[in-house]
Scaffold this active site. Structure first.
Site, PDB file in Angstrom:
ATOM      1  N   SER A 128       0.826  -1.202   0.000  1.00 43.67           N
ATOM      2  CA  SER A 128       0.000   0.000   0.000  1.00 43.67           C
ATOM      3  C   SER A 128       0.861   1.253   0.000  1.00 43.67           C
ATOM      4  CB  SER A 128      -0.892  -0.003   1.246  1.00 43.67           C
ATOM      5  OG  SER A 128      -1.510   1.243   1.459  1.00 43.67           O
ATOM      6  N   TYR A 152      -1.063   0.307   9.857  1.00 46.23           N
ATOM      7  CA  TYR A 152      -1.300  -0.447   8.621  1.00 46.23           C
ATOM      8  C   TYR A 152      -0.079  -0.368   7.707  1.00 46.23           C
ATOM      9  CZ  TYR A 152      -3.680  -1.811   4.269  1.00 46.23           C
ATOM     10  OH  TYR A 152      -4.044  -2.430   3.098  1.00 46.23           O
ATOM     11  N   LYS A 156       2.578  -3.380   6.484  1.00 51.28           N
ATOM     12  CA  LYS A 156       2.857  -3.649   5.075  1.00 51.28           C
ATOM     13  C   LYS A 156       4.361  -3.579   4.793  1.00 51.28           C
ATOM     14  CE  LYS A 156      -1.266  -4.279   3.207  1.00 51.28           C
ATOM     15  NZ  LYS A 156      -1.637  -5.564   2.550  1.00 51.28           N
TER      16      LYS A 156
END
Length: 338
Positions: A128, A152, A156
């Protein structure tokens, strides 16, 4: 290892469903057999030769079992599973368990399956743009350092490091795709910080109210200042299929990361496209409730990338900005396709 046996984790999600359908329809993937896994048993596409498996991938034994089905060892893994950005920000421990630990479990299972099959499994991982944060150049390039400012993005980036190392050591053939924000996502709003990006298009086109967490009114300058890096679902799935076909030697020798091509649009551009396609009455269904935490996280993500490396590998980009994407989603709604 069996040819054209493909494992998709997170197969019950939005992109997983689209990818499974695309693989079944893809003329370059004949006689494909799909292993579809998710925390709730996913639904296989019509006419697919598929195994649909309920699996908790935080359990290494269940992850390993996906490589020991009657279809044999998959030649490709699409690792799509995880919990979204706001969900992992609000519940850090659970986010790490799902977004790091379970990915490592699938990686380990792929590593050992590759050893048994004496060939490398292609491991395609969806990362991402949330891996970026802090001071950034005006245009992100493949050499821009990733410094995430959210749980998040952190997860990743950890996964990316593992995949690059497993690739360097010859455990797998990794391919890391840093996705733009995908718009328009169908279905109910997700727990992603960026969920509003689709919501302010999707709900008004269905005569439903939507809340925009950026700004306090349609006249707020934040709508123009907050830029986003976007891609449509159809282009993203085309790029997923292509990722499997890129020869390993084409990637940079020190990293398997590719920032998938996207385009830049502001929240204002989105609303202008909505008005062009569906009229001012659709825009009037969007209400504004500024959310400082949401705005902080989304504002930390870059909105402009150099697409040249990804394009040189054969990946593709949306043309025409937001208007064709909004128009296409409206047509899909009318046809009952979403």
């Amino acid at each position: 290892m069996s040819k054209n046996v493909i494992l998709i984790t997170g197969a019950g999600g939005f992109l997983g469903k689209l990818l499974a359908r695309a693989l079944v329809d893809d003329s370059e993937t004949p006689d494909v057999r799909l292993i579809l896994a998710d925390i709730v048993e996913p639904k296989a596409p019509v006419a697919a030769n598929a195994l649909a498996i309920e699996a908790d991938l935080t359990n290494p034994a269940q992850a390993d079992g996906l490589f020991k089905t009657k279809f044999g060892v998959p030649d490709t893994v699409y690792c799509l599973h995880g919990i979204m950005s706001r969900g992992s920000e609000d519940n850090f421990d659970f986010g790490v368990k799902v977004n790091v630990d379970s990915v490592r479990a699938v990686l380990e299972a792929a590593r050992h399956a590759s050893q048994r099959a004496e060939t490398l499994i292609k491991f395609i991982f969806t990362s991402s743009l949330a891996v970026y944060g802090g001071p950034l150049p005006s245009i992100v390039t493949p050499n821009t350092i990733a410094t995430p400012q959210g749980a998040y993005g952190m997860a990743k980036l950890v996964d990316e490091l593992f995949i690059n190392e497993y690739t360097r050591r010859g455990f797998i053939d990794g391919r890391i795709l840093r996705l733009p924000t995908i718009v328009v996502r169908p279905g109910p709003p997700s727990a992603a910080t960026s969920a509003f990006v689709s919501g302010i298009i999707r709900e008004p086109l269905q005569n439903l109210p939507s809340t925009c967490p950026i700004g306090t009114s349609l006249a707020d300058p934040a709508l123009t200042s907050l830029a986003l890096w976007l891609a449509s679902p159809s282009t993203t799935i085309r790029n997923f299929l292509h990722a499997r076909r890129v020869p390993a030697a084409r990637f940079k020798p020190h990293t398997r990361v590719v920032c998938l091509p996207g385009f830049t649009a502001t929240v204002r551009d989105e609303l202008d496209a909505l008005e062009e396609v569906a009229g001012p009455e659709a825009v009037a269904r969007v209400k504004f409730e500024d959310d400082p935490e949401n705005r902080r996280v989304v504002s930390s993500w870059p909105a402009r990338f150099d697409n040249s490396y990804a394009l040189s590998l054969g990946f593709v980009v949306d043309e025409g900005g937001m208007v064709p994407i909004v128009r296409r989603f409206k047509e899909q709604l009318s046809a009952g396709e979403v």
